[in-house]
Design an enzyme around this catalytic site. Structure first.
Site, PDB file in Angstrom:
ATOM      1  N   ASP A 375       0.853  -1.176   0.000  1.00 45.18           N
ATOM      2  CA  ASP A 375       0.000   0.000   0.000  1.00 45.18           C
ATOM      3  C   ASP A 375       0.896   1.236   0.000  1.00 45.18           C
ATOM      4  O   ASP A 375       2.019   1.192   0.509  1.00 45.18           O
ATOM      5  CB  ASP A 375      -0.889  -0.016   1.248  1.00 45.18           C
ATOM      6  CG  ASP A 375      -1.833   1.166   1.307  1.00 45.18           C
ATOM      7  OD1 ASP A 375      -2.443   1.485   0.280  1.00 45.18           O
ATOM      8  OD2 ASP A 375      -1.963   1.761   2.385  1.00 45.18           O
ATOM      9  N   ASP A 670      -7.723  -2.444   3.623  1.00 41.81           N
ATOM     10  CA  ASP A 670      -6.704  -3.450   3.304  1.00 41.81           C
ATOM     11  C   ASP A 670      -6.961  -4.813   3.953  1.00 41.81           C
ATOM     12  O   ASP A 670      -6.262  -5.777   3.647  1.00 41.81           O
ATOM     13  CB  ASP A 670      -5.322  -2.957   3.767  1.00 41.81           C
ATOM     14  CG  ASP A 670      -4.912  -1.665   3.099  1.00 41.81           C
ATOM     15  OD1 ASP A 670      -5.145  -1.542   1.882  1.00 41.81           O
ATOM     16  OD2 ASP A 670      -4.372  -0.784   3.780  1.00 41.81           O
TER      17      ASP A 670
END
Length: 952
Positions: A375, A670
């Site tokens: 990320d 996530d």
């Protein structure tokens, strides 16, 4: 507001609306073809697309609610009976005893259980006790680890705030958030956490931090007009909706509850988490395969011994007893304990390096990772907007060091320091700090991130309390229409009144008539404007958000002062970590919800190779089927504007390609991908509680570099486990061969049962266990990720084991035969044989510390634990040989010092042979490398030669 204006508002940065919103009469609405009814439970919820695509008045009609009165308490009870509470439901958890018994389902554990049962049936109680004890230890350790990690879904529930401000029966009160139902009217203020999915009908300066949900760095400005489906963001956010679990950064608003509990966007993540199962780790698969092979070997060995026994005329019951005993002995009962202890030690060592690993087998999987999907926000970057570029109207180009809202950093003048340049930068930053509403207290930002970045830059340059020099007379907040914020101030010292403006560079320049040059005012020509806009465009291509600053006596006659480039910059060390990972064969991919320009700029800044055909958006992923995605995902580098479902598809596609995937993240968006990945990695400081609980590993220092250390540790752990397996297999081969040969050929047993038990439990145990405590080998660090398709027991390992075992068998039998010259087995005969076997084992343990390196190269005492274990083994051996009580138990007698010297010289041969074998292996590898290099350069020369001939 027109469609174009709505689109502009959606695409705007941190702008907010400054007045109450309602649906204009002239707005052309794109209404879904079917309007939800209220019949039954299904009609009580609206999805985000439905809610965002309808006027809020229509939402109010559909859900039978009044924005001015709310719904009645009686209606709340009726609706709750239909839709339930605003919370997440979980399946009933298994009781602790059932979870504990579940640890015994591993194939290797089942094999050991069978071995223990057979030993018990044959009266071999010592073996049965030892094996059972090993099983209990392993199951208990794994059970404790599981209890510590099974909290992800519980943490996701905590994203629903405890209380909220709600309008019911015409009264505004504080209610439990779990009691909300569709149709409730919720009031939002600064600092509130949104309690359910809301369709906004009022937004006053409202912006909501959705970074943990969408990955966007900037707070999302909120409106209440209709959002068409064509403007729906692939990251999952709509400008007229407030989502459960997000955080109100500025302003206030009101909204109608359209979805609660598992029907909300967070609820979708919750369901996805429940549906996904974490895959078995490579080590678990290796252990499963090992258990199968040991089973086949045991049955095969029984068959061979049985046939040989029948051929020699040995009674069937005796043959069976011998065969089964040997097969049980062939199963390494110490293997699960050593593997468990090695993994526990790895977890402890990783904790010392700021990596918290929650699962035992997870720690070894790190050494197998072939792809890291990272990320951007909060992982490769710090999730703190920072001024990185400064350009004054004087022509000074500067860069700002430091990251985030701390005071660490300074201005670096690209063209060299001068008093004039320093004064221009100081004036520019002071102006930006005055036209600013943010505050930084103790390193924490209160206000808009962009304004916080400007304020932090001023503080780094020594500009403190700039606002105290001025009296604010008037403020025009940032609006999406003007793209600027303006304040009218009075200098407390001189009494001068002027306007200060900051905002989008093109909007600021429209109001500028002059610019500062050499501390004088010059007319702003078209040519100068063009140069400024060109410089701004170049910074925009680098992923920077460009802010122009100007000041003057009138909003129509401003003097341009300069521009600031702001971004969420890469973490320190991120580039070197990415480069090192790539050099060891690990691919790194960025997966973010941010825009393309920002994502590509950060990707290039951290060392990722961004080129055409390697960058994909979430919208492009929606247009691909799984087969196409699987074909493209290996070469891709950057995925931008992605939602949680996109991240999950990316991880699955990589796993379909045979990749072992490590997924990093810090937000709620996530968690599903973190759970699905082979290794889920969360940030310890900036990460949400949900992501921490869903992940397999937490980086306590939020440093991407720590992943490097963790991968190195994972490689070392498997390397140590392989060394132990080599030692254990070679020792088992020796023990089996000695007993089988002596039994089948009618020879007396070289060792009595008590001596065999002591060798298995005490002599082999500590040295074998300490092989798992070898420090990280530098050569192992740079090795590529291990091939998980290869078994734990390889051909090379078997070859090494056979060589070592052959030396030990020949030496031990030679000692036994030479001592038993009279044909009668005495205490001295078994003592010499026993001591010979134990000393062979000690030297074998030393040789098994590395597959290729010499003991002298490693260092004899570099593994302090092994050194202590070998010393303890020598003490134990001397006690068995010389202490009267132990002599009686193990049927031994004292031997002379010359015997020890003789045994020392003989047993050291296994180490010498192993060293010679390693030397030959290194020579062979070196020769192969040289030959491969020569072939490569030869092919290059022939290629050049042929191309030259073609040209001629």
């Amino acid at each position: 507001m027109s469609k174009a204006e709505e689109k502009q508002t959606e695409d705007e940065g941190p702008g907010v609306l400054s007045s109450s919103c309602s649906t204009p009469e002239n707005t052309i609405l794109e209404v879904p073809s079917t309007t939800p009814d209220t019949g039954g439970v299904s009609g009580m919820w609206l999805s985000g697309r439905e809610g965002g695509g309808l006027p809020w008045e229509e939402i109010s009609r559909v859900l039978h609610t009044d924005p001015n009165l709310g719904i009645s308490s009686r209606e709340v009870l009726n609706r709750r009976q239909l839709v339930g509470y605003n919370e997440f439901s979980e399946a009933v958890d298994d009781p602790l005893w059932k979870k504990y018994l579940g640890q015994f389902k591993e194939p290797l554990i089942l094999l050991l259980l069978a071995s223990s049962f057979v030993s018990l049936c044959m009266g071999q109680f010592d073996d049965a006790v030892v094996i059972t004890l090993a099983i209990v230890i392993v199951a208990s350790v794994a059970f404790i680890q599981e209890l510590r990690t099974d909290k992800a879904l519980e943490e996701l529930k905590k994203q629903v705030p405890a209380t909220c401000t709600c309008l019911r029966d015409g009264n505004i009160r504080e209610y439990q958030a779990r009691e909300l139902v569709p149709g409730d009217i919720v009031h939002l203020n600064i600092g509130d956490r949104v309690p359910a999915d809301l369709r906004l009908f009022e937004a006053l300066d409202l912006s909501i931090d959705e970074s943990s949900f969408t990955g966007e760095t900037e707070p999302a400005p909120k409106i209440c007009s209709v959002i068409t489906t064509s403007n729906y963001s692939t990251s999952g956010s709509m400008g007229n909706l407030a989502y459960m679990g997000t955080f109100v950064r500025t302003g206030r608003g009101k909204g109608i509850v359209i979805s609660t509990g598992e029907k909300s966007q967070f609820g979708e993540l919750f369901r996805m988490m429940q549906e996904e199962e974490a895959p078995r780790t490579p080590l678990q698969k290796n252990m499963d395969e090992l258990a199968k092979k040991l089973s086949v070997f045991s049955f095969g060995f029984i068959g061979i011994v049985f046939i040989l026994g029948l051929y020699q005329g040995i009674p069937i019951h005796k043959i069976f007893n011998i065969a089964v005993s040997l097969a049980v002995a062939a199963i390494p009962e110490g293997l699960p304990i050593v593997v468990t202890m090695t993994l526990c030690l790895g977890i402890r060592r990783m904790a010392q390096r700021s990596a918290l690993v929650k699962g035992l087998h997870t720690v070894e999987t790190l050494g197998c990772v072939t792809t890291v999907c990272s990320d951007k926000t909060g992982t490769l970057t710090k999730n703190e907007m920072t001024v990185t570029s400064i350009a004054t109207s004087e022509g000074d180009e500067c860069r700002m060091t430091g990251v985030g809202y701390s005071t660490d950093g300074e201005v670096v003048f690209e063209g060299g320091y001068s008093e004039l340049a320093n004064e221009a930068v100081t004036k520019l930053l002071e102006t930006g700090a005055v036209c600013n509403n943010a505050q930084i207290i103790g390193g924490q930002l209160l206000g808009q991130p962009t304004e916080g970045a400007i304020l932090a830059a001023a503080i780094k340059h020594g500009v403190y309390n700039a606002r105290d020099k001025y009296q604010r007379l008037e403020e025009i907040p940032f609006k999406s229409e003007t793209k600027t914020m303006s304040v009218k101030v009075k200098n407390k010292k001189t009494g001068e009144v002027e306007w200060i403006v900051k905002g989008a560079i093109e909007a600021v320049l429209r109001s500028c008539t002059h610019y500062h040059q050499n501390m004088a005012l010059l007319p702003l020509s078209q040519e100068k404007q063009h140069k400024i806009l060109t410089a701004s465009l170049e910074r925009g291509r680098q992923g920077l958000r460009v802010i122009g600053i100007a000041r003057g006596s009138s909003l129509l006659e401003l003097s341009y002062m300069g521009m600031l480039g702001i971004m969420d910059p890469p973490r320190e060390g991120a580039r070197s970590s990415v480069t090192t990972l790539q050099s060891t064969g690990v691919r790194v991919k960025m997966v973010t919800g941010d825009a393309q320009e920002t994502a590509c700029a950060i990707a290039q800044a951290v060392g990722l190779h961004v080129r055409p055909g390697t960058v994909f958006s979430g919208e492009q992923l929606d247009n691909m089927d799984d087969r196409v995605l699987t074909g493209l995902v290996s070469d891709a580098t950057v995925f931008y504007r992605v939602s949680p479902r996109h991240k999950l598809r990316i991880v699955k596609a990589l796993q379909e390609c045979g990749e072992i995937v490590g997924m990093t993240g810090d937000g709620v968006n996530d968690v599903v991908a973190l759970k699905r990945a082979n290794i889920g990695i969360s940030m310890g400081k900036m990460g949400s509680a949900v992501s921490k609980e869903a992940a397999d590993m937490i980086l306590n220092d939020d440093n991407f570099t720590t992943i490097l250390s963790a991968i190195e540790e994972g490689k070392c752990i498997f390397h140590n486990i392989s060394n132990f397996v080599q030692f254990q297999v070679s020792t088992s081969l020796v023990a089996l061969s000695l007993i089988a040969l002596s039994t089948l050929f009618g020879l007396p047993s070289p060792l009595n049962p008590m001596q065999i038990l002591l060798i298995n439990v005490i002599m082999d145990g500590p040295p074998a266990l300490t092989l798992g405590m070898e420090p990280i080998d530098d050569d192992v660090k740079v090795q590529p990720p291990r091939d998980t398709t290869k078994d734990l027991i390889t051909k090379k390992l078997i070859k090494n084991c056979v060589i070592s075992a052959s030396v030990i068998i020949c030496g031990t039998l030679w000692v036994f035969r030479s001592e038993m010259s009279d044909g009668v087995v005495t205490a001295r005969d078994t003592t010499m044989t026993f001591a010979c076997f134990v000393m062979y084992d000690m030297f074998n343990a030393m040789s098994c510390r590395s597959e290729s390196k010499s003991v002298l190269e490693i260092g004899i005492t570099s593994n302090w634990y092994l050194f202590v274990a070998l010393t303890a083994t020598i003490v134990c051996l001397l006690g068995v040989v010389y202490l009267p009580f132990l002599q009686w138990v193990f049927q031994t007698e004292g031997i002379h010092i010359s015997d020890w010297i003789h045994l020392l010289c003989l047993t050291s041969t296994v180490l010498l042979v192993s060293e010679f074998r390693k030397f030959l292996d290194r020579r062979h590898e070196y020769s192969a490398a040289v030959f491969s290099s020569k072939r490569f350069w030869s092919s290059k020369k022939s290629s050049k030669s042929s191309s030259w001939v073609d040209e001629v």
